[in-house]
Design a protein around this motif. Structure first.
Motif, PDB file in Angstrom:
ATOM      1  N   LEU A 281       0.834  -1.204   0.000  1.00 40.92           N
ATOM      2  CA  LEU A 281       0.000   0.000   0.000  1.00 40.92           C
ATOM      3  C   LEU A 281       0.872   1.258   0.000  1.00 40.92           C
ATOM      4  O   LEU A 281       0.601   2.215  -0.740  1.00 40.92           O
ATOM      5  N   ALA A 282       1.933   1.269   0.812  1.00 39.67           N
ATOM      6  CA  ALA A 282       2.839   2.421   0.837  1.00 39.67           C
ATOM      7  C   ALA A 282       3.464   2.643  -0.537  1.00 39.67           C
ATOM      8  O   ALA A 282       3.551   3.781  -1.018  1.00 39.67           O
ATOM      9  N   ALA A 283       3.895   1.566  -1.175  1.00 36.51           N
ATOM     10  CA  ALA A 283       4.505   1.675  -2.500  1.00 36.51           C
ATOM     11  C   ALA A 283       3.512   2.228  -3.512  1.00 36.51           C
ATOM     12  O   ALA A 283       3.834   3.126  -4.310  1.00 36.51           O
ATOM     13  N   ALA A 284       2.293   1.707  -3.492  1.00 38.65           N
ATOM     14  CA  ALA A 284       1.275   2.159  -4.442  1.00 38.65           C
ATOM     15  C   ALA A 284       0.957   3.639  -4.248  1.00 38.65           C
ATOM     16  O   ALA A 284       0.803   4.390  -5.217  1.00 38.65           O
ATOM     17  N   LEU A 285       0.869   4.074  -2.997  1.00 34.74           N
ATOM     18  CA  LEU A 285       0.575   5.483  -2.730  1.00 34.74           C
ATOM     19  C   LEU A 285       1.703   6.395  -3.207  1.00 34.74           C
ATOM     20  O   LEU A 285       1.455   7.442  -3.820  1.00 34.74           O
ATOM     21  N   LEU A 286       2.945   6.007  -2.933  1.00 35.54           N
ATOM     22  CA  LEU A 286       4.081   6.816  -3.384  1.00 35.54           C
ATOM     23  C   LEU A 286       4.130   6.901  -4.907  1.00 35.54           C
ATOM     24  O   LEU A 286       4.321   7.979  -5.482  1.00 35.54           O
ATOM     25  N   LEU A 287       3.958   5.760  -5.554  1.00 38.78           N
ATOM     26  CA  LEU A 287       4.054   5.744  -7.008  1.00 38.78           C
ATOM     27  C   LEU A 287       2.862   6.424  -7.659  1.00 38.78           C
ATOM     28  O   LEU A 287       2.976   7.035  -8.717  1.00 38.78           O
ATOM     29  N   ASP A 288       1.692   6.331  -7.010  1.00 35.73           N
ATOM     30  CA  ASP A 288       0.521   7.026  -7.522  1.00 35.73           C
ATOM     31  C   ASP A 288       0.739   8.533  -7.488  1.00 35.73           C
ATOM     32  O   ASP A 288       0.352   9.252  -8.411  1.00 35.73           O
TER      33      ASP A 288
ATOM     34  N   GLN B 258     -10.759   6.705  -3.627  1.00 36.78           N
ATOM     35  CA  GLN B 258     -10.623   8.161  -3.509  1.00 36.78           C
ATOM     36  C   GLN B 258      -9.933   8.522  -2.196  1.00 36.78           C
ATOM     37  O   GLN B 258     -10.242   7.964  -1.146  1.00 36.78           O
ATOM     38  N   ARG B 259      -8.991   9.452  -2.251  1.00 37.20           N
ATOM     39  CA  ARG B 259      -8.271   9.897  -1.059  1.00 37.20           C
ATOM     40  C   ARG B 259      -8.780  11.277  -0.656  1.00 37.20           C
ATOM     41  O   ARG B 259      -8.791  12.201  -1.462  1.00 37.20           O
ATOM     42  N   THR B 260      -9.215  11.392   0.606  1.00 38.13           N
ATOM     43  CA  THR B 260      -9.697  12.668   1.112  1.00 38.13           C
ATOM     44  C   THR B 260      -9.120  12.909   2.498  1.00 38.13           C
ATOM     45  O   THR B 260      -9.185  12.035   3.362  1.00 38.13           O
ATOM     46  N   ASP B 261      -8.578  14.104   2.705  1.00 36.48           N
ATOM     47  CA  ASP B 261      -8.064  14.497   4.018  1.00 36.48           C
ATOM     48  C   ASP B 261      -7.153  13.426   4.608  1.00 36.48           C
ATOM     49  O   ASP B 261      -7.288  13.042   5.767  1.00 36.48           O
ATOM     50  N   HIS B 262      -6.233  12.931   3.807  1.00 34.11           N
ATOM     51  CA  HIS B 262      -5.247  11.935   4.198  1.00 34.11           C
ATOM     52  C   HIS B 262      -5.836  10.536   4.406  1.00 34.11           C
ATOM     53  O   HIS B 262      -5.101   9.607   4.722  1.00 34.11           O
ATOM     54  N   ALA B 263      -7.124  10.383   4.255  1.00 40.67           N
ATOM     55  CA  ALA B 263      -7.730   9.060   4.397  1.00 40.67           C
ATOM     56  C   ALA B 263      -7.796   8.405   3.023  1.00 40.67           C
ATOM     57  O   ALA B 263      -8.089   9.054   2.015  1.00 40.67           O
ATOM     58  N   VAL B 264      -7.516   7.118   2.985  1.00 43.94           N
ATOM     59  CA  VAL B 264      -7.574   6.387   1.723  1.00 43.94           C
ATOM     60  C   VAL B 264      -8.212   5.022   1.970  1.00 43.94           C
ATOM     61  O   VAL B 264      -7.972   4.379   2.998  1.00 43.94           O
TER      62      VAL B 264
ATOM     63  N   ASP C  97      -8.907   0.395   5.184  1.00 47.40           N
ATOM     64  CA  ASP C  97      -8.956   1.833   5.421  1.00 47.40           C
ATOM     65  C   ASP C  97      -7.653   2.249   6.083  1.00 47.40           C
ATOM     66  O   ASP C  97      -7.220   1.636   7.063  1.00 47.40           O
ATOM     67  N   ALA C  98      -7.048   3.299   5.573  1.00 50.20           N
ATOM     68  CA  ALA C  98      -5.758   3.742   6.096  1.00 50.20           C
ATOM     69  C   ALA C  98      -5.698   5.256   6.127  1.00 50.20           C
ATOM     70  O   ALA C  98      -6.488   5.946   5.486  1.00 50.20           O
ATOM     71  N   VAL C  99      -4.746   5.739   6.908  1.00 48.68           N
ATOM     72  CA  VAL C  99      -4.423   7.164   6.947  1.00 48.68           C
ATOM     73  C   VAL C  99      -2.991   7.301   6.451  1.00 48.68           C
ATOM     74  O   VAL C  99      -2.118   6.526   6.853  1.00 48.68           O
ATOM     75  N   ALA C 100      -2.749   8.247   5.570  1.00 52.24           N
ATOM     76  CA  ALA C 100      -1.414   8.384   4.987  1.00 52.24           C
ATOM     77  C   ALA C 100      -1.007   9.845   4.919  1.00 52.24           C
ATOM     78  O   ALA C 100      -1.843  10.735   4.745  1.00 52.24           O
TER      79      ALA C 100
ATOM     80  N   GLY D 142       4.156   8.286   5.866  1.00 53.75           N
ATOM     81  CA  GLY D 142       3.649   7.735   7.111  1.00 53.75           C
ATOM     82  C   GLY D 142       2.337   7.049   6.823  1.00 53.75           C
ATOM     83  O   GLY D 142       1.515   7.539   6.035  1.00 53.75           O
ATOM     84  N   LEU D 143       2.120   5.901   7.449  1.00 51.86           N
ATOM     85  CA  LEU D 143       0.941   5.095   7.160  1.00 51.86           C
ATOM     86  C   LEU D 143       0.374   4.561   8.465  1.00 51.86           C
ATOM     87  O   LEU D 143       1.108   4.040   9.311  1.00 51.86           O
ATOM     88  N   SER D 144      -0.928   4.715   8.657  1.00 47.99           N
ATOM     89  CA  SER D 144      -1.610   4.159   9.827  1.00 47.99           C
ATOM     90  C   SER D 144      -2.693   3.212   9.336  1.00 47.99           C
ATOM     91  O   SER D 144      -3.624   3.626   8.632  1.00 47.99           O
ATOM     92  N   VAL D 145      -2.561   1.935   9.710  1.00 51.71           N
ATOM     93  CA  VAL D 145      -3.511   0.906   9.299  1.00 51.71           C
ATOM     94  C   VAL D 145      -3.973   0.162  10.543  1.00 51.71           C
ATOM     95  O   VAL D 145      -3.153  -0.422  11.256  1.00 51.71           O
ATOM     96  N   SER D 146      -5.260   0.216  10.831  1.00 50.61           N
ATOM     97  CA  SER D 146      -5.830  -0.452  12.008  1.00 50.61           C
ATOM     98  C   SER D 146      -5.094  -0.062  13.286  1.00 50.61           C
ATOM     99  O   SER D 146      -4.851  -0.891  14.163  1.00 50.61           O
TER     100      SER D 146
END
Length: 666
Positions: free
Chosen positions: A469-476, A541-547, A557-560, A568-572
Motif C-alpha cells: 500500500l505504501a509503495a502504491a501510494l508513493l508511485l501514484d 478516492q483519497r480525502t483528508d489523508h484518508a484512503v 482503510d488507512a491514513v497516509a 507515514g501510514l496508519s492501518v488499524s
C-alpha cells in the motif's frame, strides 16, 4: 466553617505551561468568559497553546531553564499583559513554593495551594514526617538529613531490601530507583541524585521500603478558603513504566465503599495537616490485603484528572478558578456521586520496543479520534516539531462507559482511530496493554509491565500488504505529478491510464529493514511484489489523508501522509514510516558495528569509559539526558574503545557519533 474570606474577581489568566495541559486550561477559562494569555519558548513558536490563547508571550529559548522555569519572565509576562492570575498547570513551576510566593508578592492570584503547603508536601521527607504526625499510614523508610552514602546504606540495611530510592523534592518517576540488594545501592544513589538535581534543582534523597506488587491508588482532594475539605474518589494508576503512569482509570477496579471511605478520609486528613486549598492528589500504595500507605501528595492538578471529571461530571479547572476567587466548593462530601467508568491512556513520543527511547521529529499528520464517550486532550498539531527539550507526552486519549469494559473497548477503538504520523509513538503498546487478560480483569499492579513484558514490547512490523500500500501510494503520487506536469487530468481521477508505467523497482526502508519492491501500474490497479508475495492494490478516492484501498480483494482503510521521499501510514491503529531509499541501500541496523551514535538529541551527562578500555556488549558507555530522563548508552559489541567523540556537557543531535569501538585484537 471559617472566618470571612475576601473574594477576588479573576477576568484574565496566564497559563505558565505548554502542551496539552495549557490547551485544556485555556478551553475552560475561555468557556468561563475569561481572557487567556499563553507563554511559549522559541521551540514552541506557533504551538497550539500559543495559538489558542487570546494573547501569547515568548519567554525565552527552548531549554526549560531559560524559558518555562524562568519565574521572573513569566511574572513579567503576566504584568505586561495585565493578567489577574496565573495557572501553573502541572510540571515546571507548579509545585515550586518560591514561584507561588512570587506570584502572590506581585499582586497576582496563584491558582493553586498556598506556598507553605507546596513546601510541606513538595519535600517527601518533610511530607512523610507530617503524615506520620497526622496519623496517615506511611511506608517504613528513611527521611534523614544525613545524605551520605553510608547513612543510606545503614538505613537500607535496617529497613530491609528491596528499597526504593526517591528524590525528596519531586515526583513523576524522576530520581527514583528500585534497589534489590546492597551492591546496587551506590550506583542507584548516584543516578538518582543526578536525575533529581537536573529535574528539581535538589539532589536530596529518601529511602522507602519497596512494597512489592501493590496498586498505585490516588485520591483527588479539594479544599476551599472557607474550611471545606472533600475528596472526589480515587484513580488507579498502577500501569507504569519507569515509575511514570501510562494508563489511569477511575474508579479503581477493586475498590469497595468501605475502602474508599477510609482512603478518602486519610487523604482529607493529609490535606488538613498542611492547611491545603485548591486541587491536590494524595497518592497511596494499596497492597493485596487491602492495607494502604501514603506515598506522596501532588500539590497541583494531575495529568490523569480527566477520568475523575468524566465519572463525576465536574470541571476541576473551573473548580480551581472558583476556589482561587474565594468561592466555596460547589458540593459537600455527601453530594459526591460516581457515574460509570473512565480510562485514560497517555500517548508518548517514544519507542516501547527500545526501552521507551524518546522520539523526536516533525508530526506529518495528527488526526485524533472522536465518538461517543471519547475525549482527546492534546497539545500537538500537524506540522509541528516534537523537540527533545520537553516531556514526550503528546496527548491523552480518554474513554468513558457505563461499565469498565465499555470504557476499555471504546478506548481501544479510539487509540486505533487516532493517527499520529511522524515520530514513533507508544500507541500500539497502549492497545496491547488494554487487551491483556490481566488488565481486562482489573488485576494490574505496579509490576504489570515487568511481569507481562519481560522481553520488552515487540514492535509492530509492517506486513507485505502494508508495504504494498505504501509503495502504491508513493508511485501514484509520482504518476499524478507527472500527469499534472504534462497538463493531463490525474490518473487517479480517471481511474485508468492510457500509458501504463513500466515495471518500477522501489526500495522502501523503515528503521528495522529494507524492502525491495517491484511495482507495475495495470490501469486502475497496482501490481506490487514484496519479496515472494504479490499484491493487487486498487486505490480508492483519497480525502483528508484518508484512503480506502482494496488489497488482494480485501478492503483496507488507512491514513497516509506523504512528505517528499517519506510516507507515514496508519492501518488499524498500527503506524509505520517508510523512506524511499536508493537502490542497493543496505540496512545498517543498530548494533551491527562499533559506531555508537546518539539515538536521540540530548545532553551528554557523563562519559563512563576511556580510550583503550575493553568493553563487553551491554556495558554502560555514557549517560544521555533527553526529554527530562537520563538514558544509559550501552556497548553494541565486545571490543576496545578506539575513539571518544563526545564530552560531558555536549548537546548532541540524533545520529551524532559518540564513541567508536574496535575489535579487541586490533
Amino acid at each position: 466553617m471559617g472566618g470571612a474570606v475576601s473574594a477576588v474577581a479573576i477576568s484574565s489568566i496566564l497559563i505558565a505551561n505548554r502542551g496539552e495541559i495549557a490547551c485544556r486550561i485555556i478551553r475552560t477559562a475561555r468557556g468561563l468568559g475569561l481572557r487567556t494569555i499563553a507563554v511559549y519558548s522559541e521551540a514552541d513558536r506557533g504551538a497550539p497553546h500559543a495559538v489558542m490563547a487570546d494573547e501569547a508571550v515568548m519567554i525565552g529559548p527552548a531549554p526549560v531553564g531559560e524559558s518555562y522555569l524562568r519565574s521572573d519572565r513569566i511574572i513579567e509576562a503576566a504584568q505586561a499583559t495585565r493578567a489577574d492570575a496565573i495557572h501553573p498547570g502541572y510540571g515546571f513551576l507548579s509545585e515550586n513554593e518560591a514561584f507561588a510566593e512570587a506570584v502572590d508578592n506581585a499582586g497576582l492570584v496563584f491558582i493553586g495551594p498556598p506556598a507553605k503547603a507546596i513546601y510541606l508536601m513538595g519535600n517527601k521527607a518533610e511530607a512523610k514526617r507530617r503524615m506520620l504526625a497526622a496519623g496517615v499510614p506511611c511506608v517504613p523508610g528513611y527521611e534523614g538529613d544525613d545524605q551520605d552514602d553510608l547513612a543510606f546504606a545503614e538505613a537500607a540495611q535496617d529497613i530491609g531490601y528491596p528499597v526504593m530510592v526517591k528524590a525528596a523534592a519531586g515526583g513523576g518517576g524522576r530520581g527514583m530507583r528500585l534497589v534489590d540488594e546492597a551492591g546496587e545501592l551506590a550506583d542507584a544513589l548516584g543516578l538518582a541524585r543526578s536525575e533529581a538535581a537536573s529535574a528539581f534543582g535538589s539532589d536530596e534523597l529518601i529511602l522507602e521500603k519497596a512494597v512489592l506488587r501493590p496498586r498505585h491508588v490516588e485520591i483527588q482532594v479539594f479544599a476551599d478558603k472557607h474550611g471545606n475539605f472533600i475528596h472526589l474518589g480515587e484513580r488507579d494508576c498502577s500501569v507504569q513504566r519507569r515509575h511514570q503512569k501510562v494508563i489511569e482509570e477511575a474508579p479503581c477496579p477493586v475498590m469497595t465503599e468501605d475502602l474508599r471511605a477510609a482512603m478518602g478520609s486519610a487523604a482529607v486528613d493529609a490535606a488538613k495537616a498542611v492547611d491545603y486549598r485548591g486541587a491536590g492528589t494524595v497518592e497511596f500504595l494499596l497492597d493485596a490485603a487491602g492495607d494502604f500507605y501514603f506515598l506522596e501528595m501532588n500539590t497541583r492538578l494531575q495529568v490523569e484528572h480527566p477520568v475523575t471529571e468524566m465519572i463525576t461530571g465536574l470541571d476541576l479547572v473551573a473548580m480551581q478558578i472558583a476556589v482561587a476567587q474565594g468561592e466555596e466548593l460547589p458540593l459537600r462530601q455527601d453530594d459526591l456521586k460516581l457515574n460509570g467508568h473512565a480510562i485514560e491512556a497517555r500517548l508518548y513520543a517514544e519507542d516501547p520496543s527500545r526501552d521507551y527511547l524518546p522520539a523526536t521529529g516533525r508530526i506529518d499528520l495528527w488526526r485524533p479520534a472522536a465518538g461517543e464517550g471519547v475525549r482527546v486532550d492534546a497539545g500537538v498539531a500537524t506540522g509541528m516539531e516534537v523537540s527533545p527539550y520537553y516531556d514526550p507526552m503528546l496527548a491523552k486519549v480518554i474513554a468513558w462507559g457505563e461499565t469498565r469494559d465499555v470504557a476499555r473497548t471504546r478506548l481501544v477503538r479510539a487509540l486505533k482511530e487516532s493517527a499520529l504520523l511522524g515520530p514513533t509513538t507508544n500507541s500500539s503498546f497502549l492497545v496491547d496493554i488494554l487487551q491483556r487478560d490481566a488488565f481486562i480483569h482489573g488485576e494490574a499492579t505496579t509490576a504489570f509491565l515487568d511481569e507481562f513484558y519481560t522481553g520488552g514490547f515487540v514492535a509492530d512490523e509492517p506486513g507485505g500488504a502494508d508495504v504494498a500500500l505504501a509503495a502504491a501510494l508513493l508511485l501514484d503520487d509520482d504518476r499524478d505529478a507527472a500527469f499534472a506536469a504534462a497538463g493531463y487530468v490525474s490518473a487517479t481521477q480517471l481511474g485508468w491510464s492510457s500509458a501504463p508505467l513500466s515495471p518500477i523497482p522501489l526500495h522502501l526502508t523503515t528503521d528495522r529493514g529494507v524492502f525491495d519492491i517491484g511495482a507495475e501500474c495495470l490501469g486502475a490497479v497496482w501490481s506490487v511484489t514484496v519479496g515472494d508475495d504479490l499484491f493487487a492494490v486498487a486505490l480508492g478516492q483519497r480525502t483528508d489523508h484518508a484512503v480506502r484501498a482494496r488489497i488482494n480483494g480485501r478492503t483496507i482503510d488507512a491514513v497516509a501522509a506523504i512528505s517528499g521521499s517519506d510516507i507515514g501510514l496508519s492501518v488499524s491503529g498500527k503506524c509505520f514510516r517508510f523512506h524511499r531509499a536508493r537502490p542497493g541501500m543496505e540496512d545498517d541496523a543498530a548494533g551491527s558495528s562499533g559506531r555508537v551514535v546518539a539515538p536521540m538529541p540530548g545532553l551528554v551527562v557523563d562519559i563512563l569509559v576511556k580510550k583503550g578500555q575493553k568493553v563487553a556488549r551491554g556495558d554502560a558507555l555514557a549517560v544521555l539526558e533527553a526529554m527530562k530522563m537520563q538514558h544509559q548508552i550501552a556497548a553494541p559489541i565486545d571490543g576496545v574503545v578506539t575513539g571518544i567523540d563526545a564530552s560531558k556537557g555536549d548537546q548532541l543531535a540524533s545520529g551524532d557519533l559518540m564513541i567508536d569501538i574496535g575489535d579487541a585484537a586490533e
